[in-house]
Design a protein around this motif. Sequence first.
Motif, PDB file in Angstrom:
ATOM      1  N   ASN A   5       0.780  -1.138   0.111  1.00 24.89           N
ATOM      2  CA  ASN A   5       0.100   0.176   0.059  1.00 24.89           C
ATOM      3  C   ASN A   5       0.829   1.249  -0.054  1.00 24.89           C
ATOM      4  O   ASN A   5       0.559   2.327  -0.667  1.00 24.89           O
ATOM      5  N   ASP A  34       0.752   4.093  -3.012  1.00 22.46           N
ATOM      6  CA  ASP A  34       0.591   5.519  -2.655  1.00 22.46           C
ATOM      7  C   ASP A  34       1.552   6.523  -3.136  1.00 22.46           C
ATOM      8  O   ASP A  34       1.513   7.483  -3.593  1.00 22.46           O
ATOM      9  N   SER A  93      -4.445   5.607  -7.525  1.00 22.20           N
ATOM     10  CA  SER A  93      -3.885   4.367  -6.553  1.00 22.20           C
ATOM     11  C   SER A  93      -5.129   3.371  -6.392  1.00 22.20           C
ATOM     12  O   SER A  93      -6.300   3.703  -6.661  1.00 22.20           O
ATOM     13  N   HIS A 147      -6.348   0.630  -3.831  1.00 21.90           N
ATOM     14  CA  HIS A 147      -6.329   0.265  -2.512  1.00 21.90           C
ATOM     15  C   HIS A 147      -5.910  -1.344  -2.566  1.00 21.90           C
ATOM     16  O   HIS A 147      -7.023  -2.096  -3.071  1.00 21.90           O
TER      17      HIS A 147
END
Length: 296
Positions: free
Chosen positions: A119, A123, A131, A133
Amino acid sequence: MQESVLTKLFLPLSLGIIMFGMGLSLTVQDFRRVLLYPKAVMIGLVNQIIILPLLAFAIAKTFPLSPEHAVGLMILAVCPGGATSNLIAHLARGNVALSITLTAFSSTITLLTIPFLVNFSLDHFLSRSQSIHLPVLETMAQIFTVTLLPVVLGMIVHRRYPKLSHRAEATVRRVSTVLLAVIVLAAILKERHHVVQSFLQVGPASLALNLASLAIGMLSAKLLLDDLKQSISISIESGIQNGTLGIMIAATLLQEPAMAIPPAIYSLVMFLVGFVAIAIFSRMVQRSEQNQPAGA
């Protein structure tokens, strides 16, 4: 690699079989070996869990990679070593018990670290609007199902049916090798229209990561330990990553074909470098044994 039967079924199933095969060679005693090699285990884990992701981050920032390829390289770096590293350590005449111990511990620890570091990479290298998730709990559950759980099942079989597991281990290892080759080739074939360009873009970074991690693993172990075979195993565990798991995270969990390219290409590079490492390390051990005084 777009979502398909390969990514949804065959890839996780194949990874599960590979990890089950590794479990057939493990016992609870392998985990207790941390008490026998505490310093060596700590050096190996620091190299793999901390230094390797930092090294991959530096390489991703240095080489002209696309954001997706940079994330793919980071995904690869946060994956643990796999059964392949144990095999290479054996062929390179390293300390196989230490190699297995490091693989077992890193596979457990990265179950927790992978979601957070992936993650972070998403980012950092992709803009917020782009982005993707990666759900932490869902990711941990899926990785546990296809990695740690098969290892535990393999260990149970080994404990209850040692003769059967011993006979099956060689077969499962061969099947695992074939499956690994099929997975890597499938990942590349899925992107065959871009594979040459992707290899030119990702190949140098993958090679740099492979060579640098092997070198750092060996140097750190040689500086802090006085055991060549342990140093060889630490080097291999630092430099041989579970590309299959990296492909699964990119292709199945994230469903991003471009991110699966670095783990796939790295797997090819890794095998080529691994054969060279086996030859070099085996020669080092042979020379060391020849130079030992008689009766030592």
